[in-house]
Design a protein around this motif. Structure first.
Motif, short mmCIF file in Angstrom:
data_model
loop_
_atom_site.label_atom_id
_atom_site.label_comp_id
_atom_site.label_asym_id
_atom_site.label_seq_id
_atom_site.Cartn_x
_atom_site.Cartn_y
_atom_site.Cartn_z
N GLY A 28 -84.75 -76.95 26.24
CA GLY A 28 -86.29 -76.57 26.73
C GLY A 28 -87.24 -76.69 25.45
N ASN A 29 -88.48 -75.97 25.87
CA ASN A 29 -89.27 -75.66 24.71
C ASN A 29 -89.84 -74.18 24.38
N PRO A 30 -88.67 -72.97 24.01
CA PRO A 30 -89.23 -72.28 24.37
C PRO A 30 -89.89 -71.09 22.95
N ASP A 31 -90.53 -70.77 22.76
CA ASP A 31 -91.29 -70.35 20.98
C ASP A 31 -90.26 -68.90 21.02
N ILE A 32 -89.82 -68.79 19.94
CA ILE A 32 -88.55 -67.76 19.38
C ILE A 32 -89.52 -67.52 17.92
N GLN A 33 -88.84 -66.16 18.10
CA GLN A 33 -89.05 -65.76 17.02
C GLN A 33 -88.57 -65.33 15.90
N ARG A 34 -88.54 -65.87 14.83
CA ARG A 34 -87.27 -66.25 13.55
C ARG A 34 -87.32 -64.22 12.83
N VAL A 35 -86.43 -64.57 12.38
CA VAL A 35 -86.48 -62.88 11.29
C VAL A 35 -86.34 -63.66 9.63
N ALA A 36 -86.16 -62.70 8.87
CA ALA A 36 -86.54 -62.56 7.14
C ALA A 36 -85.90 -61.60 7.14
N PRO A 356 -80.35 -75.49 17.78
CA PRO A 356 -80.93 -76.33 19.07
C PRO A 356 -81.57 -75.70 19.18
N TYR A 357 -82.39 -73.96 19.15
CA TYR A 357 -83.58 -73.58 18.47
C TYR A 357 -84.66 -74.02 17.17
N ASN A 358 -85.08 -75.13 17.13
CA ASN A 358 -85.15 -75.95 16.55
C ASN A 358 -86.32 -76.40 16.43
N LYS A 359 -87.30 -77.33 15.49
CA LYS A 359 -88.52 -78.08 15.40
C LYS A 359 -87.82 -79.65 15.43
N GLY A 360 -86.21 -79.48 16.12
CA GLY A 360 -86.04 -81.19 16.04
C GLY A 360 -85.14 -81.06 15.19
N ARG B 34 -90.09 -59.43 4.47
CA ARG B 34 -90.24 -60.44 5.06
C ARG B 34 -89.96 -60.85 5.86
N ALA B 36 -91.36 -64.06 9.63
CA ALA B 36 -91.39 -65.50 9.65
C ALA B 36 -91.80 -66.04 10.67
N PRO B 37 -91.03 -67.65 11.37
CA PRO B 37 -92.59 -67.94 11.72
C PRO B 37 -91.82 -67.89 13.27
N LYS B 38 -92.87 -68.12 14.09
CA LYS B 38 -92.99 -68.48 15.58
C LYS B 38 -92.11 -69.96 16.26
N VAL B 39 -91.31 -70.24 16.57
CA VAL B 39 -90.90 -72.28 16.33
C VAL B 39 -91.16 -71.95 17.59
N VAL B 41 -89.76 -74.86 20.18
CA VAL B 41 -88.17 -75.50 20.28
C VAL B 41 -88.85 -76.67 20.90
N SER B 42 -87.80 -78.23 20.52
CA SER B 42 -88.29 -79.24 20.70
C SER B 42 -87.81 -80.01 19.97
N THR B 43 -87.08 -81.55 20.90
CA THR B 43 -85.79 -82.80 20.11
C THR B 43 -86.78 -83.32 18.85
N GLY B 44 -87.85 -82.74 18.74
CA GLY B 44 -88.62 -83.38 17.58
C GLY B 44 -89.21 -84.86 17.60
N GLN B 222 -87.94 -82.04 9.09
CA GLN B 222 -88.80 -81.99 9.84
C GLN B 222 -87.97 -80.79 10.76
#
Lengths: 512, 512
Positions: A28-36, A356-360, B34, B36-39, B41-44, B222
């Motif tokens: 799917g297309n969840p919004d994931i807050q990444r960490v740093a 899998p939780y990526n922009k592709g 630091r 980090a962005p909110k991502v 998710v997509s297959t692209g 990507q």
């Protein structure tokens, strides 16, 4: 509690660890807050140190999470050196979060568990003594198994928070610019370690080869590194190659490889610009050789090859049959050397490879993948983790991740010795049948019923008998009989995450 | 409230914006969490779009922060296209956070301010109409000027949170793998834009050149990109070069360059393995030429050259006089082309280049830097931001960052036309005198009194008269007289951050 691949999951544990049961392969297309990471600011002038002891003393505290990479495989001299110091320093309750564990690390991990130094483990897999030890209840808390893409996801969303990463490299300059391509113990791509370098609060490089500043190409960058520790030797070059890169002469493996090639070549995906991942192992290398010939014969070129890379694949790059190699790991020295010389062999990190939780991720773009199996069941669920005796002796690797390809082929012999590979129900589910399209065995293939398109496509392939998976299972059972059921204890010794972080299976303690 | 370079700061504004006054050049060893962005998710597979309008509509909301890079300089066709859509869509209260603003963007920024679309700006600098407009109070909220390293720091610690980054590139594949090296409008290193690609929640690439997947080398990956927008043209190749790369024939500039070279060559830093940053501009290019000859004559090679790179510097790399170029930005096509062909020219992002809150930036390793000045005062404080009429017409660039070098040389003529360069007090302090070591003018040099070592070193250099900075200031004043004081209004139109995020100066509204 059962999940959607019908596996019984331990309710209390799932709740304690805030886990959800596996539902399906959709991301799917969840919004994931990444960490740093938290960064200790420095000009970088005091990074070069000679004592692992001091680095451990100043940076590792009880209860922390530490990590390592497994790019040296069984030639690794780093893990045991660092763990020796950590155990001897009396540290307790650490979580060990390496990209994977190889046999050379087993004794030390067991010692660390017994000493109370390590009380939690997350890994892609484990084998040998350690798998045996854990399967018999040697570690109190359950191991969390994650795919390479799943580990990247967990690091990026904070489920794995690495406090200190110890990363061996065949070269580094005094500030920590490093790559895997030059030196005595080269392994090529640093793909898995790049996650740790980017996300760990503290990053410790260990190298036997301090080179002039600034070192380029810098796969790991000085902006990520806190310490550079000079050691005598980081690895044994002869044992870094996985050893599985010899071309098979086994007629059964050759037959399977030939059939896999027939399936690929006769699929709708075999066209100019297609992409593939073949992995290592005898059959996989044979597939690459057959595929090469088919590409030449049909005047077809691939856009990219992905995954763990071997020399037969880099040879395709040299020949121009593959335009790009996207390289998260190299399985032999030939592939590692090629990364240094061929600019079309792009190093990618585990996130780019498979999160899998990526922009592709790359796996999302994959046309064809060939994967192995310890077992596959009549629902096409695949086990690459447990033996048929219930003992842990495998690794997820990129299995779940790459199974998202448009054509996922499982190549496996019907039986191995007196053990069936095609079974009514796998010992552990690692990769759900929903993501598997075709099983190729030496006697014929089975196609996932939901792939009606492929059933039609492969109906009349010369020399490739098509069976139902139940028929293949029956054939296997007829050959080796019905095994005695495994006797499990009550304790859960491991949880297997699906790539999205849900639980696809729980592994129970085995009784002797 | 006055800071440690004696500048009066607006107390209310400092408090409202949670700013501290500049204290000193020391960075120390703070622990920095630091961000980090909110991502999403997509297959692209759905990234490739043809309409800027739709991307803006779906992603940009009132009050957001948007960003751009300035690598196309005055050949930029991206900024105005995107801002046209944003203004026309009626969006309000945006913060504009580009890496810098170039003249080609000025009319559009002014229109956006007048329309209420842009109400806040942070940038490295501004010039021409826009500088004039802001200096006369055209923008209600103060502009925040940050160095390239300071912007990287602010993005990494969350002080700048980019919601949507619009990044023009000369090539990209359908998933967003892109670099600055191939295509019609090449500019080489994507150094500044790499920060936006890594930290913005949404990343929109604009390109006129969709290439085969997967595109390598992938400077932008990507995994960082949400949209790839195909446009007609991203830039004018002829205007991307800074134009300042012609070799000077001005005798004054040549005299200064010769003296700068004498200073470097006779400094303790001129030895095998030294490093330098020369930048662009006529004198800088001449310095590079003189330095080349000195390196050949003395059999000395440099370990690295840093910063904005020009063809004379990449020529040194080709000749083997420089081992590595660490490249955050290329000022001409020669340097951009070289990045593609010479593997020793390493692309670095703005954080690696200059972020002071880092585990070691390149600038921290720099031996020698040559920097310019609009003005320098008797405390060695340097102004590269405001004209002597108080109007904003400059940019910090990497000035504050690189001034941390072991030998920081300011090269400037004593006077320009009827205006003194060496003054009793600079109009705006950008780089504190504490980080400046030597001023080189056409009549002689002045050495920062705290550098007693250099005073001794350069005492008897043939043909290089040494003055006190007060003597040079007096000479300048004698030539051009004392200017009328600038008449300022009460309003603060801009705050100048030091690289650590403290405020080193406030710029007031000018009266006509």
């Amino acid at each position: 509690m059962k999940n959607n691949v019908n596996r019984e999951l331990p309710e209390d544990l799932m709740s304690d660890l805030h886990y959800q049961p596996y539902e399906n392969t959709e991301i799917g297309n969840p919004d994931i807050q990444r960490v740093a990471p938290k960064v200790r600011v420095s000009t970088g002038d005091d990074k070069l140190v000679s004592s692992i002891e001091n680095v451990v003393k100043e940076n590792v505290k009880d209860g922390m999470t530490i990590s390592f990479h497994h790019h040296f495989r069984d030639g690794d001299f780093v893990f045991n050196q660092v763990m020796r110091v950590i155990i001897d320093s009396g540290l307790k309750d650490l979580t060990l979060a390496p990209s994977s564990l190889t046999d050379i690390m087993n004794d030390m991990v067991i010692e660390a568990i017994k000493a109370g130094t390590i009380t939690n483990i997350t890994s892609s897999g484990m084998r040998g003594k350690l798998g045996d030890f854990v399967s018999h209840g040697g570690l109190k808390n359950p191991v969390i198994f994650r795919s390479h893409g799943g580990r990247a996801r967990a690091i990026e969303d904070g489920a794995i928070k690495i406090d200190v990463a110890f990363l061996g490299v065949p070269n580094a300059d005094k500030l920590g610019n490093a790559n895997g391509m030059l030196g005595d113990a080269v392994f090529g791509s640093l793909g898995y370690a790049l996650m740790d370098a980017q996300y760990a609060d503290k990053v410790v490089l260990l190298t036997d080869n301090i080179v002039d500043y600034p070192n380029t190409p810098a796969s790991i960058k000085q902006t990520q590194v806190d310490y550079v520790v000079k050691v005598d030797k980081v690895g044994d070059p002869d044992k870094i190659g996985s050893g599985a890169t010899r071309f098979t002469k086994d007629p059964k493996e050759l037959k399977i490889a030939q059939t896999v090639n027939d399936i690929i070549v006769n699929s709708p995906y075999f066209k100019d610009g297609f992409s593939f991942q073949t992995g290592s192992g005898g059959a996989a290398l044979a597939v690459t050789r057959y595929l090469r010939q088919a590409m030449i014969d049909n005047k077809i070129k691939a856009s990219f090859a992905l995954g763990g890379i071997t020399k037969p694949t880099t040879d395709l790059l040299e020949e121009g049959l593959v335009s790009k190699i996207m390289d998260v790991q190299d399985f032999d020295k030939g592939a590692a050397d090629s990364m240094h010389t061929n600019k079309n062999q792009q190093e990618i990190d585990a996130s780019w490879y498979a999160d899998p939780y990526n922009k592709g991720a790359m796996v999302d773009q994959l046309d064809v993948v060939i994967l192995s199996a310890l077992e596959i069941d009549t629902n096409f669920n695949v086990n690459v983790m447990s033996g048929s005796d219930g003992v842990i002796r495998g690794a997820i690797g990129g299995h779940q991740d790459a199974a998202t390809a448009k054509l996922t082929i499982i190549s496996a012999p019907l039986v191995r010795g007196r053990l069936a590979t095609v079974v009514p129900e796998v010992t552990s589910v690692v990769t759900p049948g929903d993501s598997v399209d075709v099983l190729v065995t030496e006697v014929g293939i089975a196609i996932n019923p939901k792939r009606t398109d492929l059933i039609k496509e492969f109906a009349k392939l010369p020399g490739v008998p098509v069976y139902s998976i139940e028929e293949l299972q029956a054939k296997a059972e007829k050959m080796v009989g019905t095994p005695k059921p495994i006797e499990y204890g009550d304790r859960t010794v491991a949880l297997v995450e699906y790539r999205d972080g849900t639980i696809i299976d729980a592994i129970k303690e085995v009784k002797d």
